[in-house]
Design a protein around this motif. Structure first.
Motif, PDB file in Angstrom:
ATOM      1  N   UNK A  89      37.471   1.864 -75.342  1.00  0.00           N
ATOM      2  CA  UNK A  89      37.414   0.763 -74.365  1.00  0.00           C
ATOM      3  C   UNK A  89      38.811   0.427 -73.841  1.00  0.00           C
ATOM      4  N   UNK A  90      39.808   0.584 -74.672  1.00  0.00           N
ATOM      5  CA  UNK A  90      41.179   0.304 -74.246  1.00  0.00           C
ATOM      6  C   UNK A  90      41.746   1.449 -73.410  1.00  0.00           C
ATOM      7  N   UNK A  91      41.321   2.674 -73.706  1.00  0.00           N
ATOM      8  CA  UNK A  91      41.827   3.829 -72.974  1.00  0.00           C
ATOM      9  C   UNK A  91      41.126   4.056 -71.648  1.00  0.00           C
ATOM     10  N   UNK A  92      39.861   3.637 -71.567  1.00  0.00           N
ATOM     11  CA  UNK A  92      39.092   3.778 -70.325  1.00  0.00           C
ATOM     12  C   UNK A  92      38.390   2.438 -70.088  1.00  0.00           C
ATOM     13  N   UNK A  93      39.146   1.415 -69.687  1.00  0.00           N
ATOM     14  CA  UNK A  93      38.622   0.043 -69.702  1.00  0.00           C
ATOM     15  C   UNK A  93      37.456  -0.228 -68.759  1.00  0.00           C
ATOM     16  N   UNK A  94      37.262   0.606 -67.749  1.00  0.00           N
ATOM     17  CA  UNK A  94      36.169   0.344 -66.813  1.00  0.00           C
ATOM     18  C   UNK A  94      34.914   1.153 -67.132  1.00  0.00           C
ATOM     19  N   UNK A  95      34.900   1.858 -68.246  1.00  0.00           N
ATOM     20  CA  UNK A  95      33.753   2.680 -68.611  1.00  0.00           C
ATOM     21  C   UNK A  95      32.717   1.867 -69.382  1.00  0.00           C
ATOM     22  N   UNK A  96      31.473   2.316 -69.327  1.00  0.00           N
ATOM     23  CA  UNK A  96      30.424   1.749 -70.168  1.00  0.00           C
ATOM     24  C   UNK A  96      30.476   2.446 -71.525  1.00  0.00           C
ATOM     25  N   UNK A  97      30.436   1.696 -72.600  1.00  0.00           N
ATOM     26  CA  UNK A  97      30.497   2.265 -73.945  1.00  0.00           C
ATOM     27  C   UNK A  97      29.186   2.023 -74.674  1.00  0.00           C
ATOM     28  N   UNK A  98      28.684   3.065 -75.321  1.00  0.00           N
ATOM     29  CA  UNK A  98      27.404   3.010 -76.027  1.00  0.00           C
ATOM     30  C   UNK A  98      27.628   3.442 -77.479  1.00  0.00           C
ATOM     31  N   UNK A  99      27.273   2.568 -78.407  1.00  0.00           N
ATOM     32  CA  UNK A  99      27.359   2.885 -79.837  1.00  0.00           C
ATOM     33  C   UNK A  99      26.035   3.486 -80.280  1.00  0.00           C
ATOM     34  N   UNK A 100      26.052   4.772 -80.623  1.00  0.00           N
ATOM     35  CA  UNK A 100      24.803   5.439 -81.006  1.00  0.00           C
ATOM     36  C   UNK A 100      25.123   6.757 -81.688  1.00  0.00           C
ATOM     37  N   UNK A 101      24.166   7.236 -82.499  1.00  0.00           N
ATOM     38  CA  UNK A 101      24.327   8.535 -83.134  1.00  0.00           C
ATOM     39  C   UNK A 101      23.585   9.633 -82.382  1.00  0.00           C
ATOM     40  N   UNK A 102      23.160   9.365 -81.141  1.00  0.00           N
ATOM     41  CA  UNK A 102      22.485  10.385 -80.352  1.00  0.00           C
ATOM     42  C   UNK A 102      22.159   9.914 -78.957  1.00  0.00           C
ATOM     43  N   UNK A 103      21.580  10.811 -78.168  1.00  0.00           N
ATOM     44  CA  UNK A 103      21.261  10.508 -76.777  1.00  0.00           C
ATOM     45  C   UNK A 103      20.249   9.382 -76.639  1.00  0.00           C
ATOM     46  N   UNK A 104      19.410   9.204 -77.651  1.00  0.00           N
ATOM     47  CA  UNK A 104      18.377   8.168 -77.560  1.00  0.00           C
ATOM     48  C   UNK A 104      18.975   6.785 -77.349  1.00  0.00           C
ATOM     49  N   UNK A 105      20.221   6.597 -77.775  1.00  0.00           N
ATOM     50  CA  UNK A 105      20.870   5.312 -77.595  1.00  0.00           C
ATOM     51  C   UNK A 105      21.143   4.964 -76.151  1.00  0.00           C
ATOM     52  N   UNK A 106      21.021   5.951 -75.253  1.00  0.00           N
ATOM     53  CA  UNK A 106      21.250   5.690 -73.832  1.00  0.00           C
ATOM     54  C   UNK A 106      20.097   4.934 -73.201  1.00  0.00           C
TER      55      UNK A 106
END
Length: 342
Positions: free
Chosen positions: A244-261
């Protein structure tokens, strides 16, 4: 390619079960902070014994909520499941110790092949008086006591800025990292290979960095295509905190797989340097799930570009999933593959 390893899961269950038995006999009371009990057996044993249990998970496994750092507050004791890597252990030990008064018990659970017997050498003066409460099935639970030495109890105490040279960019780029993150303090060779052959990205393209770590690949995409729409996914809450600090305008998703999207707009490009280990064990499960599940998250003519170790044999996996795959780069150690659904 079926190399999915159940050894890590089995080990977690064994360690948790052995530790839970010993904690049930101990019956600690009061407010107990439990870190990294993915199995849940230790937390259950403590709660059944009358303790007030507060959980801290750094990894978002199986949909569990996870945070980069434990909750603030005072605790009467703490339990730490030995994490992967001594840097992660040191951070977690300081985090827990900062929340314990001098003399409070601290239990550490792990297996012999994870290095549990070496843990006391890395207490950094924060704990003393080690006693092994139990040894069963190559797992053990250590009991120690908090000293009065000061601990680095805030996550930002561990923040570091590292200068990384990125392919195609003049000069190094300053990025935030934390000890124990993947390729901390350096540009991973596999990531460098991927960036060398990364396809041109059109303006406005939706890009997913799967297993983003501190966000190095995503930041490189941002440098090349400033208006790309970036989504970063990782299982590690500390990695996402850095990303989040390195790419501050990106959406971040905490997940162990694609299903978290969940349900969302599809991506024009998915890039990944996917993890091939769980703990100390080789585990291709996340890679297999990524390749197999990519189609439903890609737009028409969208692509998956991934770098893996050459020994992983990913070409067959890509060709099975996509019907055709392009080998973009091969070195003695790494391969970069591109798959585009037909």
């Amino acid at each position: 390619m079926s190399r999915l390893s159940n050894r890590a899961t089995d080990r977690d269950s064994t360690v948790a079960g052995v530790a839970a038995e010993a904690l049930a006999e101990r019956r600690p009371q009061g407010r107990i902070l439990v870190a990294g009990d993915t199995d849940g057996a230790m937390e259950e044993a403590l709660a059944d014994g009358g303790a007030e249990v507060v959980s801290w998970h750094r990894l978002g496994l199986d949909g569990k909520p996870a945070t980069p750092w434990p909750a603030d507050g005072a605790f009467d004791g703490a339990v730490l499941r030995l994490p992967r890597g001594w840097a992660a252990f040191e951070m977690a030990l300081h985090a827990l110790a900062a929340r314990l008064p001098a003399g409070a018990p601290l239990w550490i659970a792990g297996s012999n092949d994870e290095g549990i017997t070496s843990a006391p050498k890395r207490f950094d003066g924060l704990a003393e008086g080690v006693e092994t409460l139990t040894i069963k099935r190559r797992a053990r639970l250590l009991e120690t006591r908090r000293t009065s030495d000061s601990a680095k109890g805030n996550l930002e105490d561990w923040r570091e800025t590292v200068a990384l040279p990125l392919p195609g960019r003049d000069g190094a780029l300053d990025l935030v990292s934390y000890p124990g993150l993947f390729a901390h303090g350096r540009l991973d060779t596999g990531t460098e290979c991927l960036l060398q052959v990364l396809p041109e990205i059109a303006a406005g393209t939706a890009v997913l960095d799967f297993g983003c770590g501190a966000g190095v690949i995503a930041r490189a995409v941002r440098e090349r295509t400033p208006d790309a729409r970036l989504t970063l996914l990782d299982i590690d809450a500390v990695a996402l905190h850095a990303a989040r600090q390195n790419v501050p305008d990106a959406e971040c998703v905490l997940s162990d797989g694609l299903a978290g999207l969940g349900a969302r707009e599809r991506f024009g490009l998915i890039v990944s340097n996917p993890p091939l280990h769980r703990g100390k064990d080789e585990d291709f499960g996340m890679l297999e799930a990524l390749v197999a599940g990519t189609k439903q998250y890609l737009k028409l003519r969208g692509s998956l570009v991934a770098v893996t170790q050459r020994t992983a044999g990913v070409g067959k996996l890509f060709k099975t999933a996509f019907g055709h795959a392009d080998l973009l780069l091969e070195t003695p150690q790494f391969q970069v593959w591109k798959g585009t659904p037909k």
